[in-house]
Motif scaffolding. Sequence first.
Motif, PDB file in Angstrom:
ATOM      1  N   ALA A  49     -60.197  43.196  -5.650  1.00 32.92           N
ATOM      2  CA  ALA A  49     -61.248  44.222  -5.668  1.00 32.92           C
ATOM      3  C   ALA A  49     -60.631  45.618  -5.659  1.00 32.92           C
ATOM      4  N   TYR A  89     -58.546  51.805 -18.103  1.00 33.42           N
ATOM      5  CA  TYR A  89     -59.844  51.127 -17.975  1.00 33.42           C
ATOM      6  C   TYR A  89     -60.912  51.928 -18.726  1.00 33.42           C
ATOM      7  N   ARG A  94     -62.349  49.440 -21.696  1.00 29.19           N
ATOM      8  CA  ARG A  94     -63.399  48.509 -21.265  1.00 29.19           C
ATOM      9  C   ARG A  94     -64.714  48.825 -21.996  1.00 29.19           C
ATOM     10  N   ALA A 154     -70.480  50.747  -7.234  1.00 29.05           N
ATOM     11  CA  ALA A 154     -69.221  50.273  -7.830  1.00 29.05           C
ATOM     12  C   ALA A 154     -69.163  50.755  -9.286  1.00 29.05           C
ATOM     13  N   ALA A 155     -69.396  52.038  -9.446  1.00 23.55           N
ATOM     14  CA  ALA A 155     -69.579  52.638 -10.776  1.00 23.55           C
ATOM     15  C   ALA A 155     -68.297  52.709 -11.583  1.00 23.55           C
ATOM     16  N   GLY A 156     -67.143  52.607 -10.930  1.00 20.34           N
ATOM     17  CA  GLY A 156     -65.883  52.662 -11.665  1.00 20.34           C
ATOM     18  C   GLY A 156     -65.738  53.966 -12.413  1.00 20.34           C
ATOM     19  N   LYS A 192     -68.900  53.620 -16.949  1.00 22.20           N
ATOM     20  CA  LYS A 192     -69.378  52.989 -18.196  1.00 22.20           C
ATOM     21  C   LYS A 192     -70.894  52.765 -18.148  1.00 22.20           C
ATOM     22  N   LEU A 249     -65.386  52.201  -4.459  1.00 25.08           N
ATOM     23  CA  LEU A 249     -64.272  52.041  -3.515  1.00 25.08           C
ATOM     24  C   LEU A 249     -63.055  52.863  -3.930  1.00 25.08           C
ATOM     25  N   GLY A 309     -67.165  55.088  -1.367  1.00 22.41           N
ATOM     26  CA  GLY A 309     -67.884  54.253  -0.409  1.00 22.41           C
ATOM     27  C   GLY A 309     -67.898  52.824  -0.900  1.00 22.41           C
ATOM     28  N   GLY A 368     -72.636  47.145 -12.247  1.00 24.44           N
ATOM     29  CA  GLY A 368     -72.066  46.576 -13.466  1.00 24.44           C
ATOM     30  C   GLY A 368     -70.712  45.947 -13.205  1.00 24.44           C
ATOM     31  N   ALA A 377     -69.429  44.048 -11.042  1.00 24.19           N
ATOM     32  CA  ALA A 377     -68.833  44.263  -9.716  1.00 24.19           C
ATOM     33  C   ALA A 377     -69.484  43.455  -8.597  1.00 24.19           C
ATOM     34  N   TRP A 423     -67.433  41.222  -6.478  1.00 23.65           N
ATOM     35  CA  TRP A 423     -66.449  41.755  -5.528  1.00 23.65           C
ATOM     36  C   TRP A 423     -67.080  42.069  -4.170  1.00 23.65           C
TER      37      TRP A 423
HETATM   38  C1  LIG Z   1     -64.684  45.768 -13.018  1.00 27.27           C
HETATM   39  S1  LIG Z   1     -64.925  47.353 -12.267  1.00 27.27           S
HETATM   40  C2  LIG Z   1     -66.565  47.768 -12.840  1.00 27.27           C
HETATM   41  C3  LIG Z   1     -66.758  49.260 -12.919  1.00 27.27           C
HETATM   42  C4  LIG Z   1     -68.051  49.717 -13.623  1.00 27.27           C
HETATM   43  N1  LIG Z   1     -69.229  49.317 -12.895  1.00 27.27           N
HETATM   44  C5  LIG Z   1     -68.097  49.178 -15.044  1.00 27.27           C
HETATM   45  O1  LIG Z   1     -69.030  48.452 -15.365  1.00 27.27           O
HETATM   46  O2  LIG Z   1     -67.188  49.497 -15.827  1.00 27.27           O
HETATM   47  C6  LIG Z   1     -65.221  46.927 -10.574  1.00 27.27           C
HETATM   48  C7  LIG Z   1     -65.387  48.159  -9.691  1.00 27.27           C
HETATM   49  O3  LIG Z   1     -65.835  47.742  -8.402  1.00 27.27           O
HETATM   50  C8  LIG Z   1     -65.213  48.553  -7.426  1.00 27.27           C
HETATM   51  N2  LIG Z   1     -65.355  47.829  -6.157  1.00 27.27           N
HETATM   52  C9  LIG Z   1     -64.779  46.653  -5.827  1.00 27.27           C
HETATM   53  N3  LIG Z   1     -65.233  46.251  -4.620  1.00 27.27           N
HETATM   54  C10 LIG Z   1     -66.130  47.197  -4.194  1.00 27.27           C
HETATM   55  C11 LIG Z   1     -66.962  47.330  -3.041  1.00 27.27           C
HETATM   56  N4  LIG Z   1     -66.960  46.414  -2.095  1.00 27.27           N
HETATM   57  N5  LIG Z   1     -67.755  48.418  -2.936  1.00 27.27           N
HETATM   58  C12 LIG Z   1     -67.762  49.362  -3.915  1.00 27.27           C
HETATM   59  N6  LIG Z   1     -66.995  49.290  -5.024  1.00 27.27           N
HETATM   60  C13 LIG Z   1     -66.199  48.209  -5.171  1.00 27.27           C
HETATM   61  C14 LIG Z   1     -63.810  48.753  -7.960  1.00 27.27           C
HETATM   62  O4  LIG Z   1     -63.164  49.879  -7.402  1.00 27.27           O
HETATM   63  C15 LIG Z   1     -64.091  48.932  -9.459  1.00 27.27           C
HETATM   64  O5  LIG Z   1     -64.289  50.285  -9.798  1.00 27.27           O
END
Ligand SMILES: C[S@@+](CC[C@H](N)C(=O)[O-])C[C@H]1O[C@@H](n2cnc3c(N)ncnc32)[C@H](O)[C@@H]1O
Length: 273
Positions: A31, A41, A45, A68-70, A73, A93, A113, A131, A133, A136
């Motif tokens: 994660a 990324y 992606r 978990a907006a990354g 995207k 995160l 957060g 999205g 996520a 995780w």
């Molecule tokens: C595969 S990426 C997806 C990012 C974005 N939502 C997208 O669709 O491209 C997964 C994201 O989840 C975040 N993440 C993982 N565990 C998390 C948690 N417990 N709370 C918040 N964010 C988290 C990671 O830092 C990462 O940015």
Amino acid sequence: MTSTPPPPAVPDPTPVDPAQVADPQAHADRAASFERDADVYAQVRPSYPREAVEWMLPARPRRVLDLAAGTGKLTEVAAEVAGPGAELVAVDLSPAMLQELSARLPGVTTHRGTAEDVPLADASVDAVLVGQAWHWFDATAAAAEIARVLRPGGALGVAWNDRDADVEWVARFGEILHRGDRLEPAAGNDPLAGLGAAFTAVEAHTVRWTDRVPAGALRVLAGTRSYLLTLPDDERAARLAEVDALVATHPALARRTEIELPYVTHAYRATRR
Ligand SMILES: C[S@@+](CC[C@H](N)C(=O)[O-])C[C@H]1O[C@@H](n2cnc3c(N)ncnc32)[C@H](O)[C@@H]1O
């Protein structure tokens, strides 16, 4: 005569610092792996099909949280669908991922957060989107936090872009990426089955679409997967060499400058009671 533009100059993933070796089968390490190579990324992606985002969002939302907006995207498409009057808030995160998001979407408010401890007030958003996520999260803790920040009647939308493994070369690509991966989410499970009594009306929707990517982007895309990000350097290099061999030899890929990569977006939505 028109000429095809060359693939973007995208670097290999940076080598892992040996002092911080990650465990590819450890949920927390996987994660957290997105902190690495956030710029790559953002480059390779896929985005999300507008149809799926329109289906997940309620009409005319005023405030939308992308959890978990990354690199943004999904946030970007959500902002388009929600319209200029809506405020978009992104929580993640990873500071590196949020930095990429802010560079691309300066109008979006960002907070570092987690889904299990969302840094927003009670009943303060009309929709929460997630999205790629949800797998995780600690699903029980995340569902409770999402129920807390959503206003009554607000919407939760959860989506995954899955490569369409019905296409033979895509299945082979996926096998290279996930061989031995015990944390790859199982297809076909209902991810929102355990949402709890705060939610109702769970529904699913599928969108098939195709992303056009430069042939060289497949190895870079592979390098953004959390499993490869956490494999030891030599094992990751071996997997990327397998991707190179697939691209060089498969009849659907060889000598192509651009590839059509088919996706199935699985979207789910639920309503806050
Ligand atoms: C595969 S990426 C997806 C990012 C974005 N939502 C997208 O669709 O491209 C997964 C994201 O989840 C975040 N993440 C993982 N565990 C998390 C948690 N417990 N709370 C918040 N964010 C988290 C990671 O830092 C990462 O940015």
